[in-house]
Design an enzyme around this catalytic site. Structure first.
Site, short mmCIF file in Angstrom:
data_model
loop_
_atom_site.label_atom_id
_atom_site.label_comp_id
_atom_site.label_asym_id
_atom_site.label_seq_id
_atom_site.Cartn_x
_atom_site.Cartn_y
_atom_site.Cartn_z
N ASP A 245 0.84 -1.20 0.00
CA ASP A 245 0.00 0.00 0.00
C ASP A 245 0.87 1.24 0.00
O ASP A 245 1.62 1.50 0.95
CB ASP A 245 -0.90 0.01 1.24
CG ASP A 245 -1.81 1.23 1.26
OD1 ASP A 245 -2.90 1.17 0.68
OD2 ASP A 245 -1.41 2.26 1.86
N TYR B 38 3.85 9.82 -0.86
CA TYR B 38 4.87 9.22 0.01
C TYR B 38 6.27 9.41 -0.55
O TYR B 38 7.26 9.19 0.15
CB TYR B 38 4.60 7.72 0.21
CG TYR B 38 3.30 7.38 0.86
CD1 TYR B 38 2.53 8.36 1.51
CD2 TYR B 38 2.81 6.08 0.85
CE1 TYR B 38 1.32 8.03 2.11
CE2 TYR B 38 1.61 5.75 1.47
CZ TYR B 38 0.86 6.73 2.08
OH TYR B 38 -0.34 6.41 2.68
N LYS C 121 -2.44 6.23 -4.47
CA LYS C 121 -3.48 7.19 -4.13
C LYS C 121 -3.30 8.50 -4.90
O LYS C 121 -2.17 8.94 -5.14
CB LYS C 121 -3.47 7.47 -2.62
CG LYS C 121 -3.59 6.21 -1.77
CD LYS C 121 -3.51 6.52 -0.28
CE LYS C 121 -3.45 5.24 0.54
NZ LYS C 121 -2.12 4.61 0.48
N HIS D 285 -7.07 10.16 -2.05
CA HIS D 285 -6.35 10.16 -0.78
C HIS D 285 -7.08 10.93 0.34
O HIS D 285 -7.07 10.49 1.49
CB HIS D 285 -4.95 10.74 -0.98
CG HIS D 285 -3.95 10.27 0.01
ND1 HIS D 285 -2.61 10.12 -0.29
CD2 HIS D 285 -4.06 9.90 1.30
CE1 HIS D 285 -1.96 9.67 0.77
NE2 HIS D 285 -2.81 9.54 1.75
#
Length: 373
Positions: free
Chosen positions: A117, A122, A147, A180
């Site tokens: 995930d 990120y 996301k 997100h």
């Protein structure tokens, strides 16, 4: 009858041989029986030891039949509306830094994980993709999630953002793509886009197009409360959200959202399942958790992660330490009395939400307020 009788009688060497040769054979026969009896006794002893270990591991309550724990198995996968089966335990790579996330992904895939995930924001998708490629695990055995970030909610920006994630992850499609946050920014800024925040349907329609193009197999949402879910699903959706990924842990168990989601066929995914970085140590030291861990002979982290799956959610534990990555993958069904005890403890205190960027984004409302803005 005579031939048969003769065959049986001559099959006994003690009766078929002269007296002078029968004693050595009797000795060998007795020795054989002795060895066989010893082997049986060892097998019985070893079986009793295994049974004792099992009894020690799973405790003495909630018994059935001959006194064994009534342990049901936890689901390894959940079935989404598309028919796809999503693994119930994933490696979360949020806050996994460059230079360490790749090793964590490799350790996870080696331990048996097949669900990774991640997210565009990120900033580690390229390293994740490289680790997946180097692992040698076939793509069709993996479940990869990413996301859509807030700055790409404008319909014309959605596909380009996805393409960037696909390129970095080195894959032709995603198994799951999530919105997100239920907050849209003007492109390239953290300035609120009030129209797309109040009405995310245009963004969702673009996600639906990506499913039809085969670039994404399932779409979902993240950090949506009940009111915001209803606000989205009040539209005529071609594909309903497959999952809602939210902060779920002992400190913020969200039982109302969980119950509502089950009633409406929406699967929840639990991020920060052990709590935030500052809460993990406390979570693993909770008396309720350590008592269950001791009784079942598993680790406190495994107790909590198992509790999440037993609640009916997907769980996304994050770690970059290989031993902990492997530890977190192994889950066990908690006996119902112990599960209920932990559930009651988690839902009996005021909730403590940690992840709430509303103030940091300069919003004049709380993104988790009851009604959408």
């Amino acid at each position: 009858m005579a031939p048969a009788y003769k065959l049986l009688s001559t099959a006994d060497p003690d009766e078929a041989q002269p007296e002078s040769t029968s004693k050595p054979r009797r000795t060998k026969k007795l020795l054989f029986h002795f060895v066989a009896a010893a082997a049986v006794m060892y097998a019985v002893f070893y079986g009793v030891r295994l049974l004792a270990r099992s009894s020690k591991r799973f405790g003495s309550g909630c018994r059935t039949g001959a006194g064994m724990r009534n342990l049901s198995s936890l689901p390894t996968h959940y079935t989404l509306p598309s028919g796809d089966k999503i693994p119930s335990v994933a490696l979360g790579v949020w806050q996994a830094g460059q230079g360490e996330v790749g090793a964590a992904v490799k350790a996870a895939l080696s331990a048996g994980y097949r669900h990774i995930d991640g997210a565009w924001i990120y900033r580690n998708e390229e390293e994740v993709g490289q680790a997946i490629r180097e692992s040698g695990v076939p793509r069709d055995e993996l479940w990869i999630t990413s996301k859509l970030w807030n700055t790409f909610h404008a319909p014309e920006d959605v596909e380009a953002s996805l393409d960037e994630s696909l390129q970095k992850l080195d894959t032709e499609y995603l198994d799951l793509y999530l919105m997100h946050w239920p907050v849209a920014f003007k492109k390239g800024t953290t300035t609120l886009d009030p129209e797309l925040t109040a009405n995310p349907y245009p963004t969702w329609q673009k996600l639906e197009e990506l499913v039809d193009k085969g670039k994404v197999r399932n779409i979902g949402i993240s950090n949506f409360n009940i009111a915001r879910i209803k606000n989205l699903t009040a539209n005529e959706l071609k594909y309903k959200p497959a999952v809602n990924q939210v902060e779920l842990n002992y400190f913020n168990p969200q039982p109302e959202l969980l119950e509502w989601s089950k009633e409406n066929g929406l699967l929840l995914e639990a991020y920060s399942p052990l709590g935030s970085n500052k809460q993990v140590k406390e979570a693993l030291s909770l008396p309720e958790v350590t008592a269950i861990a001791k009784q079942l002979d598993i680790t406190p982290a495994q107790v909590i992660i198992s509790w999440h799956v037993q609640r009916g959610t997907i769980v996304l534990p994050k770690s970059v330490t290989p031993s902990r990555v492997e530890e977190n993958y192994h889950i066990y069904a908690l006996p119902q009395d112990l599960f209920e005890k932990l559930e009651e403890a988690a839902t009996s205190h005021p909730p403590q939400r940690v992840v709430n960027p509303s103030k940091g984004w300069g919003l004049d409302f709380d993104v988790f307020d009851e009604y959408p803005q």
